[in-house]
Design a protein around this motif. Structure first.
Motif, short mmCIF file in Angstrom:
data_model
loop_
_atom_site.label_atom_id
_atom_site.label_comp_id
_atom_site.label_asym_id
_atom_site.label_seq_id
_atom_site.Cartn_x
_atom_site.Cartn_y
_atom_site.Cartn_z
N LEU A 46 0.83 -1.21 0.00
CA LEU A 46 0.00 0.00 0.00
C LEU A 46 0.86 1.26 0.00
O LEU A 46 0.55 2.24 -0.67
CB LEU A 46 -0.94 -0.01 1.21
N ARG A 47 1.94 1.23 0.73
CA ARG A 47 2.84 2.40 0.72
C ARG A 47 3.52 2.55 -0.63
O ARG A 47 3.68 3.66 -1.14
CB ARG A 47 3.89 2.27 1.82
N ARG A 48 3.95 1.41 -1.19
CA ARG A 48 4.65 1.45 -2.47
C ARG A 48 3.74 1.98 -3.57
O ARG A 48 4.19 2.68 -4.49
CB ARG A 48 5.14 0.05 -2.80
N THR A 49 2.47 1.63 -3.51
CA THR A 49 1.52 2.05 -4.53
C THR A 49 0.79 3.33 -4.12
O THR A 49 -0.15 3.77 -4.78
CB THR A 49 0.48 0.94 -4.79
N GLN A 50 1.23 3.91 -3.00
CA GLN A 50 0.68 5.17 -2.49
C GLN A 50 -0.83 5.09 -2.27
O GLN A 50 -1.57 6.03 -2.54
CB GLN A 50 1.03 6.32 -3.43
N LYS A 51 -1.27 3.91 -1.78
CA LYS A 51 -2.69 3.71 -1.48
C LYS A 51 -2.98 3.89 0.01
O LYS A 51 -4.10 3.66 0.45
CB LYS A 51 -3.13 2.32 -1.92
N THR A 52 -1.98 4.27 0.77
CA THR A 52 -2.19 4.51 2.19
C THR A 52 -1.48 5.80 2.59
O THR A 52 -0.53 6.23 1.92
CB THR A 52 -1.68 3.32 3.04
N ALA A 53 -1.93 6.40 3.63
CA ALA A 53 -1.37 7.69 4.04
C ALA A 53 0.05 7.53 4.54
O ALA A 53 0.43 6.50 5.10
CB ALA A 53 -2.24 8.30 5.14
N SER A 54 0.86 8.56 4.31
CA SER A 54 2.23 8.54 4.81
C SER A 54 2.31 8.97 6.26
O SER A 54 3.38 8.96 6.85
CB SER A 54 3.12 9.45 3.95
#
Length: 217
Positions: free
Chosen positions: A113-121
């Protein structure tokens, strides 16, 4: 958090994955065969798909062909090298074989999810904010000085929030297999985090086991 489609024909595994993903705040939808999965994907957008290969109707390889490039983690008993290579060559973001540890699946979900920017940083709860990209922690708007291990322990607790983690598992995840200390190291770092973040009521002690970060989803 993320919207996740779970495609797994074994009801018990499907439910186990769903419950644990929901505990850490994700929205989950379960289906049990390939044709239904494709129908769901064509009607609705998902941030991630957790996909078995051996499914009734269409198998997982056929499903991923029609996945509209939905980020995908294969979760399957097919553990041969050719199957893994085929899975990645068809666009899978990760490949995890059964039997599996739930904490490893949760970690891989978070990574994809982080790699695909589907979750908040960033993650916020109450008066605490964590900037994952900068490895920064704030309490009441003020920067909190954390040691590297305190930060890593905090990130493990947040990524597995509402799940009880043993001291041994925390040692493994934060300090590694080759750490020569004992579980008292975890206790000391937990006490420091509680004090620095005002989380005396959030980081719960689980009797004879370890700790659980108890927060809203």
């Amino acid at each position: 958090m993320a919207s996740i489609l779970i495609v797994e024909d074994e009801a018990a595994i499907n439910e186990l994955v769903k419950r644990n993903l929901q505990l850490v705040g994700h929205q989950c939808h379960s289906v049990f065969d390939g044709k239904t999965a494709v129908s769901k994907i064509q009607r609705q957008s998902y941030d991630l798909m957790i996909l078995d290969i051996m499914l009734p109707g269409l198998d997982g390889f056929e499903v991923i062909k029609q996945s509209n490039e939905t980020p995908t983690i294969f979760l399957t008993a097919k553990n041969s090298l050719p199957d893994r290579i085929k899975g990645f060559s068809m666009g899978a973001d990760d490949y995890l074989t059964k039997p599996f540890e739930m904490l490893e699946l949760l970690a891989r979900v978070e990574a994809v999810l982080r790699r695909t920017q589907k979750t908040a940083s960033c993650y916020e709860t109450g008066n605490v904010k964590i900037d994952f990209s900068g490895r920064l922690v704030f309490h009441n708007g003020q920067l909190v000085e954390c040691t590297p291990k305190e930060y890593e322990l905090l990130e493990v607790l947040v990524n597995n929030r509402n799940i009880a983690l043993s001291r041994e598992k925390l040692l493994e995840l934060v300090w590694g297999y080759d750490f020569e200390g004992d579980t008292r190291t975890v206790d000391v770092h937990i006490q420091k985090l509680r004090k620095k973040l005002g989380w005396e009521d959030k980081i719960k002690t689980v009797y004879k086991l370890g700790y659980r970060l108890e927060v809203g989803r």
